[in-house]
Design an enzyme around this catalytic site. Structure first.
Site, PDB file in Angstrom:
ATOM      1  N   HIS A   1      72.406  98.201  12.387  1.00  0.00           N
ATOM      2  CA  HIS A   1      72.715  96.787  12.119  1.00  0.00           C
ATOM      3  C   HIS A   1      71.644  96.167  11.203  1.00  0.00           C
ATOM      4  CE1 HIS A   1      75.017  93.152  13.925  1.00  0.00           C
ATOM      5  NE2 HIS A   1      74.668  92.909  12.679  1.00  0.00           N
TER       6      HIS A   1
ATOM      7  N   ARG B   1      81.407  93.428  12.461  1.00  0.00           N
ATOM      8  CA  ARG B   1      81.114  93.504  13.886  1.00  0.00           C
ATOM      9  C   ARG B   1      81.811  94.738  14.460  1.00  0.00           C
ATOM     10  NH1 ARG B   1      77.699  90.642  12.782  1.00  0.00           N
ATOM     11  NH2 ARG B   1      77.109  88.574  13.565  1.00  0.00           N
TER      12      ARG B   1
ATOM     13  N   THR C   1      80.565  96.655   8.177  1.00  0.00           N
ATOM     14  CA  THR C   1      79.276  95.965   8.280  1.00  0.00           C
ATOM     15  C   THR C   1      79.472  94.575   8.875  1.00  0.00           C
ATOM     16  OG1 THR C   1      79.466  95.164   5.996  1.00  0.00           O
ATOM     17  CG2 THR C   1      78.245  97.207   6.332  1.00  0.00           C
TER      18      THR C   1
ATOM     19  N   GLU D   1      75.503  97.249  21.236  1.00  0.00           N
ATOM     20  CA  GLU D   1      74.287  97.494  20.468  1.00  0.00           C
ATOM     21  C   GLU D   1      73.053  97.197  21.310  1.00  0.00           C
ATOM     22  OE1 GLU D   1      74.544  95.247  16.826  1.00  0.00           O
ATOM     23  OE2 GLU D   1      76.230  96.422  16.075  1.00  0.00           O
TER      24      GLU D   1
END
Length: 320
Positions: free
Chosen positions: A286, A238, A236, A267
């Site tokens: 994310h 990068r 969680t 992303e």
């Protein structure tokens, strides 16, 4: 004359009202689409402040176009989307929003760990697809969390919050960090180990370290090969900290049992990304800090930083 601020995404009305009292606002009005590069290049030329998100690339070439920019207020803890050296050379203050998202991100991390371990997403699909016909002794069995060993890579604010949740599940806690956290060791039952030992002994490996040149591809084929065959990787932090090709191979071959990912190297992640095809991967868009309360707190803190800098005062959280 009021300073001019550009906001790169539609933010809540209460944030707009706060900034509007002191500044002229220009804003990209869409919530579900990042500001196009050409639009950002045009708008940054004549503004004094920039309120941006982690999804905005504030690189050297963009900053070269800024004629009077004083502050970049990043609504995020991380700031790898900003060329810090280029900002420093131009005398632009860069700020971020640490602290307010610590507990929320730790909640999400532990929720993702449990969802992956107990195959919750897979089980939900199994039911909704009409596959549940009867109860079976080993049907959709997962891994135990209570009493298992968790290895936390990175013991900053969020890592420290995560260990408290792990302690509630009577987990054995291993951690690796650039430096030992003796104060935490004194107050919690946790053990500092080198990275290789953490990978070998942990049932759950949780990545909580910042993304830096030193942590890029920190977890690759060599590191994944050290993990247990029943181990689960949770990221969680990068996406670039994990080599995604190596992770796909390890998951597909059964070298490790599963992974829970809230972040990806690129992303939003492409829908044809190989990791999205695997049943033993839980993927999220994310959402580590995505609670209503926390996102509002982040926006207010980013606003505080912005307004203080524009008023020639020291912001609450200065990166450079």
């Amino acid at each position: 004359m009021k300073p001019t601020v550009y906001i790169t995404r539609k933010v809540p009305d209460e944030i707009i009202q706060r900034i509007e009292e002191h500044c002229v606002i220009l804003m990209w009005e869409k919530e579900d689409m990042a500001v196009p590069r050409d639009e950002l290049e045009k708008e940054i030329q004549e503004v004094d402040g920039l309120f941006c998100l982690l999804t905005d690339s504030i690189d050297h070439s963009l900053l070269e176009k800024a004629k009077r920019l004083k502050v970049i207020s990043n609504m995020a803890v991380g700031y790898n989307n900003i060329d810090i050296e280029a900002a420093k050379l131009k005398g632009i203050t860069v700020t971020n929003t640490p602290g307010v998202l610590t507990e929320t991100t730790a909640d999400l991390t532990f929720a993702l760990l449990m969802a992956t371990a107990r195959r919750l997403i897979e089980s939900s699909r199994y039911l909704s697809n009409g596959e549940w016909q009867t109860w079976s002794p080993m049907q959709l069995t997962g891994q135990d969390v209570y009493g298992a060993t968790i290895g936390i890579i990175g013991m900053g604010r969020i890592g420290a919050a995560l260990l408290k949740r792990a302690q509630g599940f009577d987990m054995k806690i291993l951690y690796h960090n650039r430096s030992r956290k003796l104060d935490l060791e004194k107050n919690f039952s946790m053990t500092y180990v080198e990275l290789d030992q953490l990978l070998k002994e942990s049932d759950y490996v949780c990545i909580m370290t910042p993304y830096t040149p030193d942590t890029k591809n920190l977890i690759g084929a060599k590191e994944l090969a050290l993990m247990k065959s029943n181990a689960i990787l949770i990221n969680t932090a990068r996406g670039g900290i994990v080599n995604e090709d190596a992770l796909y191979s390890a998951l597909q071959s059964g070298q490790i049992w599963a992974a829970g990912l809230d972040v990806f190297e690129e992303e939003p992640v492409a829908l044809n990304h190989p990791l999205l095809t695997l049943p033993n991967v839980v993927t999220l868009p994310h959402i580590g800090s995505a609670s209503i309360k926390t996102r509002l707190q982040m926006a207010h803190l980013a606003t505080d930083n912005l307004l203080l800098a524009l008023n020639n005062q020291t912001p609450k959280h200065v990166v450079v």
